[in-house]
Design a protein around this motif. Structure first.
Motif, PDB file in Angstrom:
ATOM      1  N   ASN A   1       0.826  -1.084  -0.014  1.00 28.30           N
ATOM      2  CA  ASN A   1      -0.026   0.008  -0.091  1.00 28.30           C
ATOM      3  C   ASN A   1       0.798   1.103   0.010  1.00 28.30           C
ATOM      4  OD1 ASN A   1      -1.537   2.329   0.803  1.00 28.30           O
ATOM      5  ND2 ASN A   1      -3.109   0.796   1.486  1.00 28.30           N
TER       6      ASN A   1
ATOM      7  N   PHE B   1      -0.122   4.296  -0.057  1.00 32.35           N
ATOM      8  CA  PHE B   1      -0.405   5.411   0.882  1.00 32.35           C
ATOM      9  C   PHE B   1       0.363   5.160   2.124  1.00 32.35           C
ATOM     10  CE2 PHE B   1      -3.392   6.636   4.025  1.00 32.35           C
ATOM     11  CZ  PHE B   1      -3.398   8.091   3.555  1.00 32.35           C
TER      12      PHE B   1
ATOM     13  N   ARG C   1       4.048   5.774   2.639  1.00 30.12           N
ATOM     14  CA  ARG C   1       4.132   7.016   2.479  1.00 30.12           C
ATOM     15  C   ARG C   1       4.154   7.795   3.945  1.00 30.12           C
ATOM     16  NH1 ARG C   1       1.891  10.755  -2.125  1.00 30.12           N
ATOM     17  NH2 ARG C   1       3.337   9.734  -3.081  1.00 30.12           N
TER      18      ARG C   1
END
Lengths: 266, 291
Positions: free
Chosen positions: A108, A110, A113
Motif C-alpha cells: 500500500n 499510501f 508514505r
C-alpha cells in the motif's frame, strides 16, 4: 638444481595479475592463518612481559584451560539456554510482526508514505535506551529482553520485507493475472517465492541485532543469561573465563549467521 | 453489425478460409484515451479488425502507435476502454481463459525450473501433478527444450527463456495466442530461427495467433494478414494479405514476393515512423531548451 632449471625454462602462465580462483583462495587462507598466528604470538608475548597489571592479558594456555572448565560447567549451559531462548523468541515475534507490517506497507503506497518516516527514523535509534521502560513493563526476567530483542528484529525484517515487496518484477504479476491466478494463488505462488530472499536477509539482519540487544540488556540488568554470566565473571575479575566466554559468544553468533546464510543460498 | 461485416470484406477476409465460420476474435471500434483535461492522449483510435480461426495476424506500427495498449486491452489487463473486443459473444474486460498472453519482457519465474514454469497455469487450474508434468513435457518438447526441463531460467539464454514463456502459454491451450514482441530483445538470427519454430507450431496446432510487433520482416515471415497502424493516435492504416505459400520457413525471406511485401508495407510504415521520430526529436529539443 637441474629440476628447477627445467621448471623456470618452461613457459609460465601469466597468472600474476589475475590469480586463479583456487590459488588465490589458498593464499588468502594462509594470510588469515599467518595473521591469527601473529596475534596469538603477540598476545602471549604481552602476557608474559608482565607489562599489564594482574591478569588483564591472561596467557593463551589459561584461556584454553578456562574454556575447558566452562564447557563442562552446567551454569554455562543453563545461561546459554536462557539467552538462546530469549533470542529465538525475539526473532520469532519480530519476524512475524515485521513480515506482516512489511507486506502491508509494501502493498500500500499510501500507508508506506505515511509510516515510512517513522520506521526509518526509529530503526537506527539504539534500542537499549528503551530498556528502562521494558524493565518497568516486563520486569527484570527474560520478558524484558525478549521485548527489546523483538523490537530490534522487527525493524530489520519490516524494512527488508517492504523493500522486497516493492522490488517484485511487475511482469511476473502481470503473468499471474493473465493466467487468472486467484488472490491466494498470487500470494503463495508469486509474491512469497519472489520475496523469499529479501525476507531471509531481513531475518538474518534481525537476528544479528536481536543477539546484540539481548546480550547488551543482560549485561545491564538481569539474573540469568550469557550477558549476566559475563558480568558475573567480570566482577570476580576472572579474566581467562571472561575471554573464554567472549570466544564462545563469537562462535555462537557466527554459527547462527552462517546457518541462515546457507538457507538463503539454498 | 452491418458495419462489422462490411469491415470484414473491406479488410479482405482470406477467401481460402471457410467463409461461414465465425471469427475467433472481433475487435470492433476500440478507443482508449489516457490522461484528463488538456492532457488527453488517444492511444488507440477507433481500431477494428477480425481474427479468423487458425489465422496468424500481425499488428505492426512504430513505437507510440498504441500497440501495447491494444495488447493489454485484448489480454484483459486493461479493462477500461471504449468499443468491443469480442470472443464469441463475450466482451473482454478481464483476462479471458481462451486468450493466452506472451509478454515482451523476460517473464519466466526465476525460482522455478523449466518444467515447473511451463506447468504453472495447470497448477493454478488444479490439474493433478502427473498429468500436468505430461502436458508440460509435451509443449517443452514442441519448443525444442526437451533437454532443459530441470534447468533454471538463469541457466538459459534469452531466446530459450522466451521459448519457455511460449510453452507456458501454450500449455493452457488458449484458443487465441496473443504475443507482444516476444523476440524484441533477441538478435536477428535467433529471431528468424524462432520465427521458424513459431510457424511450425502454429501449423501443427492450427493456433489462432495475434502478434504485436514493430519488426517488418518478422511480420511478413509469420503472418497471413498484417494490420498496419498509424503513429499517434493509433488507427488502422491498412490491412495487407500475405499470400506467401504455407508451410513456410525462414527461407521465404530470400524470395522476391517477400521483398515485395516488405517494400509495400515499409512504404506505409515509413511515413508513420518518421512522424514518430520527428515527435520524439521535438520533445527532446524542448527538454534540452528547458534544461
Amino acid at each position: 638444481m637441474a629440476a628447477t632449471g627445467e621448471m623456470s625454462a618452461r613457459p609460465r602462465p601469466v597468472a600474476a595479475p589475475v590469480m586463479g580462483g583456487e590459488a588465490s583462495a589458498r593464499s588468502a587462507f594462509f594470510l588469515r592463518l599467518a595473521c591469527a598466528a601473529f596475534v596469538f604470538a603477540a598476545w602471549e608475548g604481552l602476557s608474559r612481559s608482565g607489562l599489564f597489571y594482574g591478569e588483564v592479558v591472561p596467557s593463551l594456555i589459561s584461556i584454553v584451560r578456562a574454556m575447558g572448565v566452562l564447557l563442562v560447567d552446567p551454569v554455562f549451559w543453563t545461561n546459554l539456554k536462557v539467552t538462546f531462548l530469549e533470542v529465538a523468541a525475539s526473532l520469532a515475534i519480530g519476524t512475524l510482526l515485521g513480515v506482516v507490517t512489511g507486506i502491508v506497507l509494501g502493498a500500500n503506497r499510501f500507508l508506506m508514505r505515511a509510516f515510512e518516516p517513522y520506521i526509518y527514523y526509529l530503526s537506527p535509534t539504539p534500542r537499549i535506551i528503551l530498556f528502562p521502560i521494558m524493565i518497568m513493563w516486563f520486569g527484570v526476567g527474560p520478558s524484558s529482553k525478549i521485548a527489546l530483542g523483538a523490537l530490534s528484529a522487527f525493524f530489520a525484517v519490516a524494512l527488508s520485507t517492504a523493500a522486497g515487496m516493492r522490488q517484485i518484477d511487475q511482469i511476473l504479476i502481470r503473468v499471474g493475472r493473465s493466467f487468472r491466478a486467484s488472490k491466494w494463488q498470487m500470494a503463495t505462488k508469486i509474491y512469497l517465492p519472489a520475496m523469499k530472499i529479501p525476507v531471509l536477509n531481513g531475518i538474518r539482519l534481525g537476528m544479528g541485532t536481536a543477539i546484540i540487544t539481548v546480550l547488551l540488556a543482560e549485561t545491564k540488568l538481569s539474573n540469568q543469561g550469557l550477558g549476566y554470566l559475563i558480568m558475573q565473571v567480570y566482577t570476580r575479575f576472572d579474566m581467562p573465563t571472561l575471554y573464554a566466554l567472549l570466544i564462545a559468544v563469537f562462535a555462537i553468533a557466527g554459527a547462527s549467521n552462517a546457518l541462515i546464510g546457507r538457507a538463503i543460498r539454498e | 453489425m452491418t458495419s462489422l461485416s462490411s469491415e470484414t470484406s473491406l479488410t479482405g477476409a482470406d477467401p481460402s478460409k471457410p467463409s461461414g465460420s465465425a471469427p475467433a476474435m472481433v475487435i470492433d471500434d476500440v478507443v482508449k484515451r489516457f490522461g484528463r483535461g488538456n492532457d488527453i492522449v488517444t492511444a488507440v483510435d477507433h481500431v477494428s479488425f477480425n481474427v479468423q480461426q487458425g489465422e496468424f495476424v500481425s499488428v505492426i506500427g512504430p513505437s507510440g502507435c498504441g500497440k501495447s495498449t491494444l495488447f493489454n486491452i485484448i489480454g484483459g489487463l486493461l479493462g477500461d476502454y471504449d468499443g468491443n473486443v469480442l470472443i464469441g459473444d463475450e466482451r473482454i474486460s478481464a483476462p479471458h481463459p481462451e486468450v493466452g498472453m506472451v509478454f515482451q519482457e523476460e517473464s519466466t519465474f526465476p525460482w522455478r525450473n523449466v518444467i515447473d514454469n511451463v506447468a504453472f497455469p495447470l497448477e493454478l487450474q488444479g490439474v493433478a501433478k502427473s498429468e500436468r508434468m505430461d502436458r508440460a513435457h509435451h509443449f517443452i518438447d514442441m519448443v525444442g527444450l526437451a533437454n532443459f526441463e530441470k534447468n533454471y531460467p538463469s541457466q538459459l539464454s534469452g531466446g530459450m527463456k522466451q521459448r519457455v514463456s511460449i510453452a507456458r502459454t501454450l500449455v493452457s491451450q488458449p484458443k487465441i495466442l496473443l504475443m507482444d514482441e516476444p523476440f524484441a530483445a533477441l538478435d536477428e538470427q535467433t529471431r528468424l530461427l524462432l520465427g521458424d519454430k513459431i510457424t511450425q507450431i502454429q501449423q501443427q496446432l492450427h493456433q489462432t495467433t495475434l502478434l504485436i510487433t514493430h519488426n517488418l520482416t518478422e511480420a511478413v515471415q509469420l503472418s497471413d494478414r498484417i494490420v498496419v497502424m498509424t503513429y499517434r493516435p493509433g488507427r488502422v492504416k491498412r490491412i495487407v494479405n500475405i499470400d506467401l505459400p504455407r508451410p513456410r520457413t525462414s527461407d521465404v525471406v530470400g524470395s522476391d514476393a517477400f521483398g515485395h511485401y516488405v517494400a509495400e508495407i515499409w512504404n506505409d510504415l515509413r511515413e508513420e515512423a518518421s512522424r514518430g521520430m520527428a515527435d520524439s526529436e521535438t520533445a527532446a529539443s524542448r527538454r534540452g531548451a528547458h534544461g
